[in-house]
Write a protein that holds these residues in place. Structure first.
Motif, PDB file in Angstrom:
ATOM      1  N   LEU A  58       6.808   3.005  -9.778  1.00 53.36           N
ATOM      2  CA  LEU A  58       7.136   1.715  -9.164  1.00 53.36           C
ATOM      3  C   LEU A  58       6.897   1.750  -7.657  1.00 53.36           C
ATOM      4  CD1 LEU A  58      10.401   0.679 -11.064  1.00 53.36           C
ATOM      5  CD2 LEU A  58       8.145  -0.369 -11.232  1.00 53.36           C
ATOM      6  N   PHE A  59       7.320   2.850  -7.011  1.00 49.18           N
ATOM      7  CA  PHE A  59       7.094   2.983  -5.576  1.00 49.18           C
ATOM      8  C   PHE A  59       5.598   3.045  -5.272  1.00 49.18           C
ATOM      9  CE2 PHE A  59      11.494   4.938  -5.131  1.00 49.18           C
ATOM     10  CZ  PHE A  59      12.032   3.796  -4.563  1.00 49.18           C
ATOM     11  N   GLU A  61       3.148   1.729  -7.071  1.00 46.85           N
ATOM     12  CA  GLU A  61       2.583   0.387  -7.278  1.00 46.85           C
ATOM     13  C   GLU A  61       2.892  -0.504  -6.082  1.00 46.85           C
ATOM     14  OE1 GLU A  61       0.603  -0.883  -9.543  1.00 46.85           O
ATOM     15  OE2 GLU A  61       0.575   0.787 -10.953  1.00 46.85           O
ATOM     16  N   ASP A  62       4.119  -0.406  -5.581  1.00 45.27           N
ATOM     17  CA  ASP A  62       4.501  -1.192  -4.413  1.00 45.27           C
ATOM     18  C   ASP A  62       3.674  -0.770  -3.196  1.00 45.27           C
ATOM     19  OD1 ASP A  62       6.106  -3.094  -3.006  1.00 45.27           O
ATOM     20  OD2 ASP A  62       7.262  -1.421  -2.171  1.00 45.27           O
ATOM     21  N   ALA A  65       0.141  -2.137  -3.468  1.00 41.74           N
ATOM     22  CA  ALA A  65       0.081  -3.565  -3.126  1.00 41.74           C
ATOM     23  C   ALA A  65       0.147  -3.748  -1.606  1.00 41.74           C
ATOM     24  CB  ALA A  65       1.213  -4.314  -3.809  1.00 41.74           C
ATOM     25  N   LYS A  66       1.030  -2.998  -0.950  1.00 38.83           N
ATOM     26  CA  LYS A  66       1.145  -3.108   0.503  1.00 38.83           C
ATOM     27  C   LYS A  66      -0.119  -2.603   1.195  1.00 38.83           C
ATOM     28  CE  LYS A  66       6.153  -2.903   0.791  1.00 38.83           C
ATOM     29  NZ  LYS A  66       7.331  -2.139   1.235  1.00 38.83           N
TER      30      LYS A  66
END
Length: 161
Positions: A58-59, A61-62, A65-66
């Protein structure tokens, strides 16, 4: 002393199993109980490992995106600067800025299109093929992060002034 002197209500405490015993107080083999405990611990550790991997994904993927958003902003900044470079230095140099912006946009699109596993595989391949470039990039990234952290610490207000 007679049979009447001893009642069923007297507390009876069973002695602990002797050293090297193979059966516990409930009549179950000790090895079986130990095996059950080991299995329970392994299952719990496996569950925590899975949860940690899911959280890391999850981190990641975040972060992906950033990073894609930051690359898009950088490309936009380069495109905006290209017009100013055209005016001040000439169209040839503005073209360099546009080419750089186009390259950054292409890289951003590649990052957005790939999943985390593909990006990790690409990074491994880069390190395998060009370890010097990978070390240099890591050092440069570390320097930038250190400068950002340092500038953030320098701008924090001090109490009492």
């Amino acid at each position: 002393m007679s049979d009447n002197d001893i009642s069923a209500q007297d507390d009876f405490k069973q002695a602990a199993p002797a050293k090297g015993a193979t059966i516990d107080n409930d009549g179950a083999p000790i090895a079986e109980a130990t095996g059950d405990a080991k299995t329970a611990i392994k299952d719990a550790v496996g569950n925590y490992g899975t949860q940690a991997a899911d959280k890391a994904r999850l981190f990641a993927e975040d972060g992906k995106a950033k990073a894609g958003g930051a690359l898009d902003q950088l490309a936009q900044l380069l495109n905006d600067a290209a017009a100013q470079v055209d005016e001040k230095l000439g169209a040839q140099y503005g073209g360099y800025a546009r080419n750089a912006a186009s390259s950054v946009t292409g890289f951003s699109d590649q990052v957005k299109a790939k999943d985390i596993d593909e990006l990790v595989d690409d990074a491994r391949e880069l390190v395998r093929k060009s370890p010097g470039i990978a070390i240099g990039a890591a050092a440069a990234l570390g320097f930038v992060v250190a400068r950002l952290i340092q500038s953030g610490l320098d701008t924090t207000p001090t109490s009492g002034n």
